[in-house]
Scaffold this active site. Structure first.
Site: not given
Length: 490
Positions: A109, A122, A248
């Site tokens: 992550k 990102g 989610d």
């Protein structure tokens, strides 16, 4: 180099389930923390990972057998549907089988941009990485189903948010990363073939006992609902507030996932909200069970046509399944609350006994965790009542409840010493107090001092033990130390 025995079943699903992507290398990675026991559980060589783990866990070195990918999913975010989200900064390296024969995902992550990054870079900042490491491991120690922390790795380069922050990568281990939003991704596109493929995959991976069920997809909804009911009850038992219960962020496996703005209650208040983005309290402490059911209804909408060829029948089956959730949740919650106040048997008055204590705690601004921990001492000896009552703004207000509680305990079979020990085994002395988490993050981020991070990890790894040398970690925040708001960190 450390050998990972990858067997990547998700990567064998159709190409529209994910995007293949390589991690983006970073400047000067170094390993902040390796979870050695978890590494061993996954069949990994912890000694070797201490040497070369920084390269692997930063994304600079992709281990042999990995098939890096970013998963596609959609989701309702604070009630608003977003048809495409996906892993915008997380990359699944692959799957390994652990010592117990369970398939586990290993995900990086903060490993760089993916096709789902939208306008994001990102990357992850150090603070949120440390928070997720601390809280996910604390939840595991508390006995709450959760994703796990395998490693935290510094990248040696900054990330740019409201301010410039040190970057890091979090290595997460999960039963899987399949979410309610994964099903919603395909439903939004009218792709029933992919929904069936995903449902079959989930049954095979997480619920193999359902393969022979007469209605396996309906049974899947019921099974996921049962796991979520049990999970959210456990959250409430330990005073946990997830903070961002979007679809989610609800796993199909029944694990807690995504710890961005999460927090633990200090003073008991069912309306408690910490997340800065939860302006209307949608995900407040007491709302979490109802939100769980709302999210499951969204899952049911994606599966309903698989339940029965007759539409009305299918809808009725879905509604009946969702209706069972509340009953299952209430049983898990009340059973857990009974154990927290020392009851092994069931009596009709127990719900009122629990609710009246919670009302007293709310009115008296009593610390949630310490109230139940000290109640264990009172179960053994009434002389401990004074220390317990001191947690309340008006200590004498607790006396009638204690009398009622002791009359109820007289009908219990356990001796007092056994009861107190049983209560201590379910009422933690130590949780990752929000102010302690913030102190650890601040020291690491501002001064590169990880000693508070290490100390907090150590204390919260043994939450049910009395640790006399660490009494300060059990204490609520002092005036001025309270954390009133948490942030997503993305």
């Amino acid at each position: 180099m450390t050998a990972f025995r990858f067997d990547n079943s998700y990567a064998r699903l159709p190409a529209n389930f994910y995007a293949r992507v390589q991690p983006t290398p970073v400047a000067e990675p170094w390993l902040i923390k390796l979870n050695r026991p978890l590494a061993g559980e996954l069949g990994l060589d912890a000694e070797a990972l201490e040497r070369d783990g920084a390269a692997i866990f930063s994304g600079n070195l992709v281990p042999e057998g990995a098939e890096p990918l970013a998963m596609a999913y959609a989701g309702h975010q604070f009630g608003t549907f977003v048809p495409q989200l996906g892993d915008g900064r997380a990359i699944l390296l692959g799957e390994v089988t652990d010592a117990g024969g369970r398939r586990r995902d290993i995900q990086l992550k903060g490993a760089g941009q993916t096709p789902y990054s939208r306008r994001g870079d990102g990357r992850a900042a150090l603070g949120p990485v440390l928070r997720e490491y601390i809280v996910s491991e604390a939840m595991h120690a508390l006995g709450v189903p959760t994703t796990r922390a395998l490693a935290a790795t510094a990248t040696g380069q900054p990330v740019y948010r409201e301010q410039i922050l040190p970057g890091a990568v979090f290595t997460r281990v999960a039963a899987s990363h399949i979410r309610v939003g994964t099903f919603q991704f395909f439903a939004a596109r009218g792709d029933m073939e992919s929904i069936r493929t995903l449902a079959d995959y989930v049954i095979g991976r997480h619920y193999p006992e359902l393969k022979t069920d007469e209605k396996p997809y309906l049974a899947l909804l019921k099974a996921v609902a049962a796991r979520q009911a049990a999970l959210i009850a456990r959250w409430l038992h330990v005073g946990f507030i997830h903070g961002v219960m979007n679809t989610d962020n609800m796993t199909i496996s029944g694990e807690t996932i995504d710890f961005g703005p999460c927090a633990f209650m200090d003073d008991y208040d069912p309306k408690t909200v910490f997340s800065s983005i939860d302006q209307f309290g949608r995900y407040a402490y007491a709302n979490q069970p109802a939100i769980g059911q709302w999210n499951l209804a969204r899952l049911a909408e994606t599966l309903v046509t698989l339940f029965d060829p007759v539409a009305d029948t299918a809808v009725n089956l879905a509604n009946d399944a969702l209706g069972e959730y509340g009953t299952i949740f209430q049983k898990h919650w009340l059973d857990g609350m009974r154990r927290k106040i020392g009851l092994l048997t069931d009596e009709d008055e127990d719900l009122d006994l629990v609710q009246s204590l919670l009302t007293l705690m709310q009115n008296g601004k009593a610390d949630f965790t310490l109230t139940f921990r000290r109640l264990a001492a009172s179960a053994e000896n009434a002389t401990a009542d004074t220390e317990l009552a001191s947690l309340f703004e008006e200590p004498q207000a607790l006396s009638p409840w204690l009398e009622h509680w002791r009359r109820r305990l007289e009908r219990e079979p356990q001796p007092a010493t056994e009861r107190a020990a049983a209560m201590r085994s379910v009422n933690p002395a130590f949780i990752p107090r929000n102010h302690r988490v913030e102190q650890a993050i601040a020291a690491a981020t501002e001064d590169a001092d990880f000693s508070l991070f290490e100390a907090l990890l150590d204390v919260t790894s043994r939450p049910y033990e009395d640790q006399p040398g660490h009494a300060a970690y059990a204490a609520p925040p002092e005036p001025g130390e309270e954390v009133l708001q948490t942030f997503c960190g993305t």
